[in-house]
Design a protein around this motif. Sequence first.
Motif, PDB file in Angstrom:
ATOM      1  N   GLU A  32       2.846   5.860  -3.101  1.00 18.23           N
ATOM      2  CA  GLU A  32       3.923   6.624  -3.730  1.00 18.23           C
ATOM      3  C   GLU A  32       3.680   6.765  -5.228  1.00 18.23           C
ATOM      4  OE1 GLU A  32       8.633   6.652  -3.110  1.00 18.23           O
ATOM      5  OE2 GLU A  32       7.938   4.812  -4.078  1.00 18.23           O
ATOM      6  N   LEU A  33       3.310   5.675  -5.888  1.00 18.47           N
ATOM      7  CA  LEU A  33       3.039   5.713  -7.331  1.00 18.47           C
ATOM      8  C   LEU A  33       1.848   6.602  -7.660  1.00 18.47           C
ATOM      9  CD1 LEU A  33       3.599   1.945  -8.251  1.00 18.47           C
ATOM     10  CD2 LEU A  33       5.067   3.875  -8.849  1.00 18.47           C
TER      11      LEU A  33
ATOM     12  N   TRP B 107       9.980   0.238   5.401  1.00 14.99           N
ATOM     13  CA  TRP B 107       9.206   0.582   4.203  1.00 14.99           C
ATOM     14  C   TRP B 107       9.932   1.624   3.359  1.00 14.99           C
ATOM     15  CZ3 TRP B 107       4.705   1.062   8.121  1.00 14.99           C
ATOM     16  CH2 TRP B 107       4.230  -0.216   8.436  1.00 14.99           C
ATOM     17  N   GLY B 108      10.672   2.498   4.014  1.00 14.24           N
ATOM     18  CA  GLY B 108      11.411   3.510   3.269  1.00 14.24           C
ATOM     19  C   GLY B 108      12.467   2.916   2.365  1.00 14.24           C
ATOM     20  N   SER B 109      13.021   1.767   2.763  1.00 17.67           N
ATOM     21  CA  SER B 109      14.054   1.127   1.938  1.00 17.67           C
ATOM     22  C   SER B 109      13.484   0.585   0.635  1.00 17.67           C
ATOM     23  CB  SER B 109      14.716  -0.012   2.719  1.00 17.67           C
ATOM     24  OG  SER B 109      13.809  -1.082   2.931  1.00 17.67           O
ATOM     25  N   ALA B 110      12.163   0.438   0.570  1.00 10.36           N
ATOM     26  CA  ALA B 110      11.514  -0.088  -0.636  1.00 10.36           C
ATOM     27  C   ALA B 110      10.795   1.004  -1.416  1.00 10.36           C
ATOM     28  CB  ALA B 110      10.526  -1.190  -0.255  1.00 10.36           C
ATOM     29  N   THR B 111      11.050   2.277  -1.059  1.00  8.53           N
ATOM     30  CA  THR B 111      10.482   3.421  -1.775  1.00  8.53           C
ATOM     31  C   THR B 111      11.606   4.397  -2.095  1.00  8.53           C
ATOM     32  OG1 THR B 111       9.978   4.525   0.329  1.00  8.53           O
ATOM     33  CG2 THR B 111       8.222   3.183  -0.655  1.00  8.53           C
TER      34      THR B 111
ATOM     35  N   THR C 141       0.830  -1.206   0.000  1.00  8.51           N
ATOM     36  CA  THR C 141       0.000   0.000   0.000  1.00  8.51           C
ATOM     37  C   THR C 141       0.863   1.254   0.000  1.00  8.51           C
ATOM     38  OG1 THR C 141      -1.717  -1.199   1.221  1.00  8.51           O
ATOM     39  CG2 THR C 141      -1.898   1.191   1.154  1.00  8.51           C
ATOM     40  N   VAL C 142       1.946   1.241   0.758  1.00  9.81           N
ATOM     41  CA  VAL C 142       2.868   2.385   0.764  1.00  9.81           C
ATOM     42  C   VAL C 142       3.462   2.593  -0.627  1.00  9.81           C
ATOM     43  CG1 VAL C 142       5.073   3.237   1.650  1.00  9.81           C
ATOM     44  CG2 VAL C 142       3.421   2.196   3.216  1.00  9.81           C
TER      45      VAL C 142
ATOM     46  N   ASP D 194       2.409  12.214  -1.019  1.00  4.38           N
ATOM     47  CA  ASP D 194       3.737  12.789  -0.754  1.00  4.38           C
ATOM     48  C   ASP D 194       4.398  12.247   0.500  1.00  4.38           C
ATOM     49  OD1 ASP D 194       2.388  14.118   1.345  1.00  4.38           O
ATOM     50  OD2 ASP D 194       3.530  15.971   1.037  1.00  4.38           O
ATOM     51  N   SER D 195       3.652  11.491   1.344  1.00  8.67           N
ATOM     52  CA  SER D 195       4.227  11.079   2.626  1.00  8.67           C
ATOM     53  C   SER D 195       3.514   9.862   3.185  1.00  8.67           C
ATOM     54  CB  SER D 195       4.142  12.236   3.638  1.00  8.67           C
ATOM     55  OG  SER D 195       2.816  12.757   3.691  1.00  8.67           O
ATOM     56  N   VAL D 196       4.236   9.096   4.014  1.00  2.49           N
ATOM     57  CA  VAL D 196       3.660   8.002   4.775  1.00  2.49           C
ATOM     58  C   VAL D 196       3.977   8.262   6.245  1.00  2.49           C
ATOM     59  CG1 VAL D 196       5.710   6.551   4.401  1.00  2.49           C
ATOM     60  CG2 VAL D 196       3.584   5.503   5.141  1.00  2.49           C
ATOM     61  N   TRP D 197       2.979   8.023   7.121  1.00  2.00           N
ATOM     62  CA  TRP D 197       3.079   8.405   8.519  1.00  2.00           C
ATOM     63  C   TRP D 197       2.855   7.189   9.416  1.00  2.00           C
ATOM     64  CZ3 TRP D 197       3.371  13.798   9.981  1.00  2.00           C
ATOM     65  CH2 TRP D 197       3.429  14.665   8.870  1.00  2.00           C
ATOM     66  N   THR D 198       3.708   7.053  10.436  1.00  2.00           N
ATOM     67  CA  THR D 198       3.560   5.991  11.417  1.00  2.00           C
ATOM     68  C   THR D 198       3.388   6.605  12.804  1.00  2.00           C
ATOM     69  OG1 THR D 198       5.947   5.838  11.718  1.00  2.00           O
ATOM     70  CG2 THR D 198       4.951   4.365  10.087  1.00  2.00           C
ATOM     71  N   ALA D 199       3.062   5.757  13.768  1.00  2.00           N
ATOM     72  CA  ALA D 199       2.838   6.251  15.131  1.00  2.00           C
ATOM     73  C   ALA D 199       3.317   5.212  16.124  1.00  2.00           C
ATOM     74  CB  ALA D 199       1.351   6.559  15.338  1.00  2.00           C
TER      75      ALA D 199
END
Length: 343
Positions: free
Chosen positions: A26-27, A50-54, A21-22, A31-36
């Motif tokens: 992106e596609l 997840w950032g390593s795959a985007t 989904t992340v 503009d951003s993904v947020w975690t908590a």
Amino acid sequence: MDYGYMLGYWKAGPPAGALETVQEAELLGFDSVWTAEAYGSDAFTPLAWWGSATSTIKLATGIAQLSARTPAATAMAAMTLDHLSGGRVILGLGVSGPQVVEGWYGQAFPKPLARTREYVGILRDVMAREAPVSAPGPQLPLPRTGEGTTGLGKPLMSTLHPLRQHIPIHLAAEGPKNTALAAEIADGWLPFLFSPANDAEARSLLAEGFAKRDARLPGADAFEVSVPVPIVVDQDVEAAADRLRPMIALYVGGMGAKGANFHFDAVARLGFEAECAEIQEHYLAGRKAEAIAAVPTRLIDEIGLIGPVQRIRDGLARWEESVVTRILVQGDITAVRAVAQLR
């Protein structure tokens, strides 16, 4: 209006299909993904994974809890992730509440505004790396001295050079004073359980903070307001509302103690004080089903977007006219795809 994807914190384990989904968000131009984090999964590790795959989507904590880490440890995590991601970090911070701060982290909760101000000041000094960092306290003194210490502590400067000297810091705030504080010392505001009906009050509180803003910070025109908005796409409006009632009942009724629940207060200020009291009474008495049933659909319509796509399209107009600069879609892949089509 920008759009981000809010994953929040995990429940019993990693959310199914989160990476896919992340990547799709992106596609689709999010503009951003947020975690908590609350008292289970942490906010930084999922972003690294997840950032390593985007490659382009910003990696944002929404929120990392102040009491979970010292300011130096938070700065270290943010700077490290910023390097690994090529400068994509947004550092969202919040004080949480007394039950978590004192019950989980073993820290004292009083004076959260003063603690936030000190914390952000230390963060900025660490990440700027202009000199060894010291801070007078009184809540977060650096170096720590006095009774119970060795007396050997000294101001230090990060061995890691920052990729960016100014990593954006956003503050989570639901009350009036910490909302104004966000405008005074931060790069953005992260409201929660927010409604466009609050727009005039929000603008006034932010203006109060902007009037005291440090001239060394980016101007008010660059300030961001990012709001998690629960979104459920369903032809049946009530069925969509039913999917959100448990979450709202939990925050209003079960988060914090009676008389010390910031989420209760935020929803009550929307004109739902009586409903909040009923929800909380049921929840604290162990009647969760009754608490969930007591969440009115009109409250869900205030803070979320539910129903058929056209109804969601119509509802988006209120948000686009408000102080909000970024909607954080809180929902499944269907919601992400629907919003992408409506942008």
